[in-house]
Design an enzyme around this catalytic site. Sequence first.
Site, PDB file in Angstrom:
ATOM      1  N   ASP A 270       0.822  -1.206   0.000  1.00  0.00           N
ATOM      2  CA  ASP A 270       0.000   0.000   0.000  1.00  0.00           C
ATOM      3  C   ASP A 270       0.864   1.268   0.000  1.00  0.00           C
ATOM      4  O   ASP A 270       1.784   1.413   0.810  1.00  0.00           O
ATOM      5  CB  ASP A 270      -0.905   0.000   1.239  1.00  0.00           C
ATOM      6  N   ALA A 271       0.542   2.191  -0.894  1.00  0.00           N
ATOM      7  CA  ALA A 271       1.049   3.566  -0.905  1.00  0.00           C
ATOM      8  C   ALA A 271       2.516   3.682  -0.501  1.00  0.00           C
ATOM      9  O   ALA A 271       2.856   4.333   0.488  1.00  0.00           O
ATOM     10  CB  ALA A 271       0.177   4.436   0.004  1.00  0.00           C
ATOM     11  N   GLU A 307       1.637  -0.030  -4.755  1.00  0.00           N
ATOM     12  CA  GLU A 307       0.853   1.122  -5.181  1.00  0.00           C
ATOM     13  C   GLU A 307       1.718   2.356  -4.952  1.00  0.00           C
ATOM     14  O   GLU A 307       2.303   2.519  -3.886  1.00  0.00           O
ATOM     15  CB  GLU A 307      -0.425   1.240  -4.359  1.00  0.00           C
ATOM     16  N   ASP A 332      -2.203   4.402 -12.084  1.00  0.00           N
ATOM     17  CA  ASP A 332      -3.313   5.342 -11.934  1.00  0.00           C
ATOM     18  C   ASP A 332      -3.589   6.116 -13.218  1.00  0.00           C
ATOM     19  O   ASP A 332      -4.744   6.490 -13.481  1.00  0.00           O
ATOM     20  CB  ASP A 332      -3.019   6.336 -10.809  1.00  0.00           C
ATOM     21  N   PHE A 334      -3.706   5.204 -16.279  1.00  0.00           N
ATOM     22  CA  PHE A 334      -4.645   4.476 -17.130  1.00  0.00           C
ATOM     23  C   PHE A 334      -6.059   4.672 -16.595  1.00  0.00           C
ATOM     24  O   PHE A 334      -6.981   5.012 -17.354  1.00  0.00           O
ATOM     25  CB  PHE A 334      -4.276   2.993 -17.152  1.00  0.00           C
ATOM     26  N   HIS A 335      -6.232   4.461 -15.291  1.00  0.00           N
ATOM     27  CA  HIS A 335      -7.571   4.610 -14.703  1.00  0.00           C
ATOM     28  C   HIS A 335      -8.104   6.026 -14.900  1.00  0.00           C
ATOM     29  O   HIS A 335      -9.254   6.229 -15.314  1.00  0.00           O
ATOM     30  CB  HIS A 335      -7.541   4.300 -13.205  1.00  0.00           C
TER      31      HIS A 335
END
Length: 625
Positions: A270-271, A307, A332, A334-335
């Site tokens: 995560d992050a 991420e 991100d 792409f999203h």
Amino acid sequence: MRNAETVTPPSKENLGAVLLGENACSFLVWAPRANQVDVCLGEPQGRAIPMQAVGCGYFHTVVEDVSPGAFYRYRLNNEKERPDPASRLQPRGVHGPSQVADNRFRWNDFQWTGLRLEKYVLYELHVGTFTPQGTFDATIPRLPTLKDLGVTAIELMPVAQFPGERNWGYDGAYPYAVQASYGGPQGLKAFVNACHELQIAVVLDVVYNHLGPEGNYLADFGPYFTDIYKTPWGQAINFDDAESDEVRRYFIENALEWVTNFHIDSLRLDAIHAIVDTSARTFLEELGAAVHARAQTLGRDVYLIPESNRNDARMISAPEAGGWGFDAVWNDDFHHSLHVLLTGEQNGYYEDFCGIENLAGSYREGFLYAGQYSKFRRKRYGSSSKQIPAKRFVVCAQNHDQVGNRRVGDRLSQSLSFAQLKLAAGTVLLSPYIPLLFMGEEYSERAPFEYFVSHGDPSLVEAVRRGRKGELARFGWTGDIPDPQSEATFLGSKLNWDLRTVGHHRILWHFYQELLRIRRTVPPLAELNKNAMEVTSFADEKVLLVRRWKASSEVLIVCHFGQLPTELLLRIPPGRWHRTLNSAEERWGDKGCETTAVIESRGEVQLPLDPWAFLVFAKSAEINE
């Protein structure tokens, strides 16, 4: 009790309470801030057994007559009693005693060695809302349905013990303990075992950038945290200051525990942009090397998928090329490109994305921002990913962040037309990257996925409410926000699983299934290769044209993001192209289409396109199965 002085100090992999046979237990804790540590067995008042200092701030003892299920705490300097920082089980919550867990489990996945990364089709799910029961056991009967859909890897949102019984998982306070209300360690092992029986990999989301604020007692034991840096969610982990070596080991051994004792196939980190580490060899590099070395020892395919919002190609570059050696990264760009095309939203970080050219750029290379100026960030960011293989990127139309961090947790199904949902699915699933589905999107789930917590501290609850409002204000969203603390917010986020069998929900489920079948069986789509692909965009018509090939087999993908019918002159290689799929066909819940089943190209083709259409043409009928 055995004399601790006669016991060889155990490996740091045995942090916490580890059973030695039937009636003895090893206790190992890192507590450099204590001069004396006792392990207190039993509840409420049990026997206190002194632990022996064994160097580097560690205390250790072996206790006889301890069986699975025994409760214990550590007493520091004869004052504070605290749960075990490496507790495997917290059945009475984050403030209660730790419990000795039974590590025995009858695995039957010994023939399973993992799945090649390029074969991953990820399905992200939250255990608490995936079923009415919210447990691992309740999730297992649904696995064959996901297998039938075409899913090859389940990604679990974090399962480390958090306060209460409802949370996204990012407030975990005990990284080694599996959430008791989900089914604890035995429940997770049963889930992984069931997945492997179906040849489904398991990815676990882990949080190494912060710990949750409630029930977090690590600072009483040692310098786990630093004030030098800050995170948006709490104190930063001490990865590069004094005594950080043992902090690093605490988290690295945690990763190795999931891979080794729980047979987890991949870890989603995560992050990692919130992890600040100025060391010559960073924690993240050390973590990657340790996990990959363990995978080699175990003879399994194990991956690390971070991420990050930095678009740093070093993350997924090989160590010999100066990279960190991670296996893939959430993309991100792409999203965001896809989301803006579908919804028209351009608030918050979406202001950096504006049209079909953005999606085309991300299709071609992976990262869109590779050093350009960002209006939202007010600076340049990113690095080129042109040379990075396609299998290093995870793409999606929805995930827990992009749904749950909206004002009311609304999914695309609550704002887009049915045609747009099919277009979104095709754009993601037939891209050259690893696709990720967020639970329920495959049948147009109507329930939102909202942000929810169950903290016990009223002041913390109010802080969460204020923080939530402040975060959403950045997007200009106004109006009431669902109360994160309310049980109704949590219950309203549970899936309506039976929807997948009725009406348009059923049609969309089969559309996803067909897309994944095509992805799996058509050679150019089954191979993740950016170099065997040509991407063309048409700004005025809002059309993305993607041609992919392998040997003599070619595929043409047409994505139309316009709301009106159009006709476009396309330059495509000469030959006969057979229509493999058209989202506007009657069988996919539309009115039918005029596009011919076969088109003859002499270099150019005039192609009519329905609004929000998604089409696939193949130049060869060759398949893999």
